[in-house]
Design a protein around this motif. Structure first.
Motif, mmCIF file in Angstrom:
data_model
loop_
_atom_site.group_PDB
_atom_site.id
_atom_site.type_symbol
_atom_site.label_atom_id
_atom_site.label_comp_id
_atom_site.label_asym_id
_atom_site.label_seq_id
_atom_site.Cartn_x
_atom_site.Cartn_y
_atom_site.Cartn_z
ATOM 1 N N UNK A 1 0.807 -1.219 0.000
ATOM 2 C CA UNK A 1 0.000 0.000 0.000
ATOM 3 C C UNK A 1 0.844 1.275 0.000
ATOM 4 N N UNK A 2 2.151 1.148 -0.168
ATOM 5 C CA UNK A 2 3.014 2.321 -0.015
ATOM 6 C C UNK A 2 3.468 2.935 -1.330
ATOM 7 N N UNK A 3 3.229 2.293 -2.449
ATOM 8 C CA UNK A 3 3.724 2.792 -3.720
ATOM 9 C C UNK A 3 2.758 3.722 -4.435
ATOM 10 N N UNK A 4 2.978 3.858 -5.736
ATOM 11 C CA UNK A 4 2.177 4.787 -6.539
ATOM 12 C C UNK A 4 0.772 4.273 -6.830
ATOM 13 N N UNK A 5 0.644 2.995 -7.141
ATOM 14 C CA UNK A 5 -0.641 2.453 -7.585
ATOM 15 C C UNK A 5 -1.766 2.710 -6.581
ATOM 16 N N UNK A 6 -1.569 2.476 -5.269
ATOM 17 C CA UNK A 6 -2.647 2.765 -4.319
ATOM 18 C C UNK A 6 -3.046 4.236 -4.282
ATOM 19 N N UNK A 7 -2.094 5.128 -4.484
ATOM 20 C CA UNK A 7 -2.419 6.557 -4.526
ATOM 21 C C UNK A 7 -3.297 6.868 -5.737
ATOM 22 N N UNK A 8 -2.882 6.380 -6.893
ATOM 23 C CA UNK A 8 -3.644 6.637 -8.112
ATOM 24 C C UNK A 8 -5.038 6.029 -8.035
ATOM 25 N N UNK A 9 -5.164 4.884 -7.351
ATOM 26 C CA UNK A 9 -6.458 4.215 -7.250
ATOM 27 C C UNK A 9 -7.500 5.066 -6.539
ATOM 28 N N UNK A 10 -7.067 5.973 -5.668
ATOM 29 C CA UNK A 10 -7.996 6.840 -4.948
ATOM 30 C C UNK A 10 -8.073 8.242 -5.547
ATOM 31 N N UNK A 11 -7.177 8.566 -6.475
ATOM 32 C CA UNK A 11 -7.143 9.913 -7.040
ATOM 33 C C UNK A 11 -8.347 10.168 -7.941
ATOM 34 N N UNK A 12 -8.742 11.427 -8.014
ATOM 35 C CA UNK A 12 -9.780 11.821 -8.953
ATOM 36 C C UNK A 12 -9.171 12.400 -10.224
ATOM 37 N N UNK A 13 -7.919 12.883 -10.134
ATOM 38 C CA UNK A 13 -7.252 13.459 -11.298
ATOM 39 C C UNK A 13 -5.750 13.265 -11.188
ATOM 40 N N UNK A 14 -5.125 13.080 -12.341
ATOM 41 C CA UNK A 14 -3.674 12.940 -12.437
ATOM 42 C C UNK A 14 -3.156 13.961 -13.438
ATOM 43 N N UNK A 15 -2.215 14.778 -12.997
ATOM 44 C CA UNK A 15 -1.474 15.648 -13.902
ATOM 45 C C UNK A 15 -0.098 15.014 -14.069
ATOM 46 N N UNK A 16 0.266 14.656 -15.295
ATOM 47 C CA UNK A 16 1.528 13.947 -15.500
ATOM 48 C C UNK A 16 2.349 14.590 -16.601
ATOM 49 N N UNK A 17 3.600 14.877 -16.263
ATOM 50 C CA UNK A 17 4.560 15.376 -17.248
ATOM 51 C C UNK A 17 5.604 14.295 -17.466
ATOM 52 N N UNK A 18 5.732 13.824 -18.707
ATOM 53 C CA UNK A 18 6.693 12.773 -19.013
ATOM 54 C C UNK A 18 7.723 13.270 -20.016
ATOM 55 N N UNK A 19 8.929 12.748 -19.872
ATOM 56 C CA UNK A 19 10.057 13.214 -20.676
ATOM 57 C C UNK A 19 10.530 12.166 -21.675
ATOM 58 N N UNK A 20 10.742 10.938 -21.205
ATOM 59 C CA UNK A 20 11.397 9.922 -22.029
ATOM 60 C C UNK A 20 10.488 8.804 -22.508
ATOM 61 N N UNK A 21 9.309 8.682 -21.943
ATOM 62 C CA UNK A 21 8.370 7.644 -22.371
ATOM 63 C C UNK A 21 6.954 8.141 -22.154
ATOM 64 N N UNK A 22 6.001 7.475 -22.738
ATOM 65 C CA UNK A 22 4.605 7.890 -22.664
ATOM 66 C C UNK A 22 4.004 7.485 -21.320
ATOM 67 N N UNK A 23 3.004 8.208 -20.836
ATOM 68 C CA UNK A 23 2.423 7.918 -19.524
ATOM 69 C C UNK A 23 1.886 6.490 -19.424
ATOM 70 N N UNK A 24 2.048 5.894 -18.250
ATOM 71 C CA UNK A 24 1.581 4.531 -18.043
ATOM 72 C C UNK A 24 0.110 4.354 -18.329
ATOM 73 N N UNK A 25 -0.687 5.367 -18.031
ATOM 74 C CA UNK A 25 -2.129 5.286 -18.258
ATOM 75 C C UNK A 25 -2.493 5.287 -19.739
ATOM 76 N N UNK A 26 -1.516 5.558 -20.597
ATOM 77 C CA UNK A 26 -1.768 5.593 -22.040
ATOM 78 C C UNK A 26 -1.005 4.509 -22.793
ATOM 79 N N UNK A 27 -0.316 3.641 -22.091
ATOM 80 C CA UNK A 27 0.523 2.656 -22.759
ATOM 81 C C UNK A 27 -0.248 1.413 -23.197
ATOM 82 N N UNK A 28 0.155 0.865 -24.341
ATOM 83 C CA UNK A 28 -0.347 -0.446 -24.748
ATOM 84 C C UNK A 28 0.432 -1.506 -23.976
ATOM 85 N N UNK A 29 -0.088 -2.722 -23.984
ATOM 86 C CA UNK A 29 0.603 -3.815 -23.293
ATOM 87 C C UNK A 29 1.977 -4.069 -23.906
ATOM 88 N N UNK A 30 2.077 -4.027 -25.237
ATOM 89 C CA UNK A 30 3.356 -4.295 -25.893
ATOM 90 C C UNK A 30 4.392 -3.217 -25.577
#
Length: 281
Positions: free
Chosen positions: A95-124
């Motif tokens: 319960x200490x990492x990122x996933x539990x925080x995001x699970x309760x969040x209503x909004x995520x503001x994400x700035x990414x530099x080297x790869x696309x946001x996890x919420x937008x990634x395909x499985x491959x």
């Protein structure tokens, strides 16, 4: 898919309510702890969400505080939710990492530099990222990580508990081929499809912008408006990750993010750029 269960945020919410009830009732920690057969240090840990609490203790507290009516049932419900195991536990996450925080969040503001946001990634695409890690585990571990990422994305289309994503993506991340050109083409097509959702806004920060307030790295700001909890910042780096909770630091993150959005392409211009890059793959 409703995935509200057992996170640090709900424990914090419960802890804050119990602390406020104690103070309004005129008790100090030293006054209340003996009535609960607790040490003062244990009660302090509960009030700071460093330790969980069960419904029996909360019932005793509410008796002492004189809580009645709807608030009684609401607190018991919150206590059960704060104690429940989150869906991520089945995938080996605590319960200490990122996933539990995001699970309760209503909004995520994400700035990414080297790869696309996890919420937008395909499985491959996600799989290729995990395989590039120096700490890559077994195939089963990688597939477990990919599945977690796919489950997270379900909230973008969840009618009961939707998650809003506003993503600012460096142009370099759009152009960097992760996996192979086929994987990347499918990934860019997926971003364009996701960007059409009401819950998703995608803006690309062009390489020509040059220096800017977050040129040093990526970051995330999570908001918990539906729960009445303050925003939390999150930064991941090669040596680990950090949660940022100090109000002025998180506020600075929001200001920087808004500045990045103002310098990024509009959602429409961003989609056009992504389409152009995809055709060049």
């Amino acid at each position: 898919m409703g995935m509200r269960s057992g996170t640090l945020i709900r424990r914090r919410q419960l802890a804050r309510i119990l602390r406020d009830l104690r103070r309004r009732s005129g008790f100090t920690i030293e006054d209340l702890a003996p009535q609960l057969d607790f040490s003062a240090s244990k009660l302090s840990r509960i009030e700071n969400a460093h330790q969980g609490v069960d419904v029996h203790v909360v019932r005793t507290m509410m008796d002492i505080f004189g809580v009645t009516g709807d608030q009684w049932e609401a607190l018991l419900t919150l206590t059960r939710e704060a104690s429940a195991k989150g869906w991520w536990r089945a995938y080996g996450l605590d319960d200490q990492g990122y996933v539990p925080l995001e699970a309760e969040a209503s909004a995520v503001r994400e700035y990414t530099v080297n790869y696309l946001p996890g919420l937008l990634q395909t499985a491959d695409y996600a799989r290729a990222l995990f395989e590039s890690s120096l700490h890559v585990g077994s195939r089963a571990v990688r597939e477990n990580d990919v599945e977690v990422r796919m489950i997270r994305q379900q909230r973008l289309t969840d009618p009961e508990n939707p998650l809003t994503l506003v993503a600012v993506i460096e142009e370099a991340a759009v152009r960097r081929v992760i996996g192979d050109p086929d994987v990347m083409c499918a990934q860019l097509a997926h971003v364009l499809e996701a960007a059409e959702l009401e819950t998703v806004t995608v803006q690309v920060l062009p390489s020509g912008v040059g220096a800017h307030p977050s040129v040093t790295g990526a970051f995330i700001v999570l908001s918990f408006e539906r729960m009445g909890e303050p925003d939390i910042g999150y930064v991941e780096h090669p040596m680990g990750s950090i949660h940022i909770e100090k109000a002025e630091d998180v506020a600075r993150g929001r200001v920087v993010f808004d500045h990045l959005r103002s310098r990024a392409l509009s959602p429409e211009e961003s989609a056009a750029l992504i389409e152009r890059v995809a055709t060049q793959m």
